[in-house]
Write a protein that holds these residues in place. Structure first.
Motif, mmCIF file in Angstrom:
data_model
loop_
_atom_site.group_PDB
_atom_site.id
_atom_site.type_symbol
_atom_site.label_atom_id
_atom_site.label_comp_id
_atom_site.label_asym_id
_atom_site.label_seq_id
_atom_site.Cartn_x
_atom_site.Cartn_y
_atom_site.Cartn_z
ATOM 1 N N GLY A 37 40.918 -50.450 -6.146
ATOM 2 C CA GLY A 37 41.070 -49.234 -6.937
ATOM 3 C C GLY A 37 42.181 -49.383 -7.962
ATOM 4 N N PRO A 38 42.500 -48.315 -8.673
ATOM 5 C CA PRO A 38 43.526 -48.380 -9.706
ATOM 6 C C PRO A 38 44.929 -48.622 -9.144
ATOM 7 C CG PRO A 38 42.802 -46.120 -9.394
ATOM 8 C CD PRO A 38 41.894 -46.991 -8.585
ATOM 9 N N LYS A 39 45.120 -48.351 -7.893
ATOM 10 C CA LYS A 39 46.426 -48.528 -7.264
ATOM 11 C C LYS A 39 46.462 -49.766 -6.373
ATOM 12 C CE LYS A 39 47.886 -44.143 -8.180
ATOM 13 N NZ LYS A 39 48.996 -43.766 -8.921
ATOM 14 N N SER A 40 45.529 -50.676 -6.557
ATOM 15 C CA SER A 40 45.425 -51.819 -5.647
ATOM 16 C C SER A 40 46.629 -52.758 -5.733
ATOM 17 C CB SER A 40 44.130 -52.587 -5.869
ATOM 18 O OG SER A 40 44.092 -53.179 -7.138
ATOM 19 N N GLN A 41 47.237 -52.892 -6.897
ATOM 20 C CA GLN A 41 48.419 -53.757 -7.008
ATOM 21 C C GLN A 41 49.586 -53.173 -6.224
ATOM 22 O OE1 GLN A 41 49.010 -54.259 -11.215
ATOM 23 N NE2 GLN A 41 47.817 -56.145 -11.251
ATOM 24 N N LYS A 42 49.786 -51.874 -6.348
ATOM 25 C CA LYS A 42 50.849 -51.220 -5.581
ATOM 26 C C LYS A 42 50.549 -51.290 -4.093
ATOM 27 C CE LYS A 42 52.200 -47.971 -9.173
ATOM 28 N NZ LYS A 42 52.281 -46.565 -9.564
ATOM 29 N N ALA A 43 49.301 -51.071 -3.736
ATOM 30 C CA ALA A 43 48.897 -51.133 -2.328
ATOM 31 C C ALA A 43 49.123 -52.531 -1.771
ATOM 32 C CB ALA A 43 47.435 -50.723 -2.184
#
Length: 67
Positions: A37-43
């Protein structure tokens, strides 16, 4: 749809972190990474940090048992 599920998993992971439920946070962060998703790097960063925390706890436990 997958983007929404990834975002939802990321948000649930953050809620779990806030409540100090690290096992659930690890699972939700891993799920968010898998779903890309759009937050996959943060995740992914959160997931890696949780894995490091888990390993440190294991090493500390091992040291306590030795000494």
């Amino acid at each position: 749809m997958a983007e929404e599920k990834g975002t939802r998993a990321f948000r649930e992971g953050i809620r779990s972190l806030k409540s100090k439920d690290f096992k659930s946070a690890e699972q939700k962060s891993r799920e968010a990474v898998i779903r890309k998703g759009p937050k996959s790097q943060k995740a992914e960063l959160i997931y890696q940090a949780l894995l490091i925390k888990k390993e440190c706890e294991r090493l500390l436990q091992e040291l306590k048992s030795r000494f």
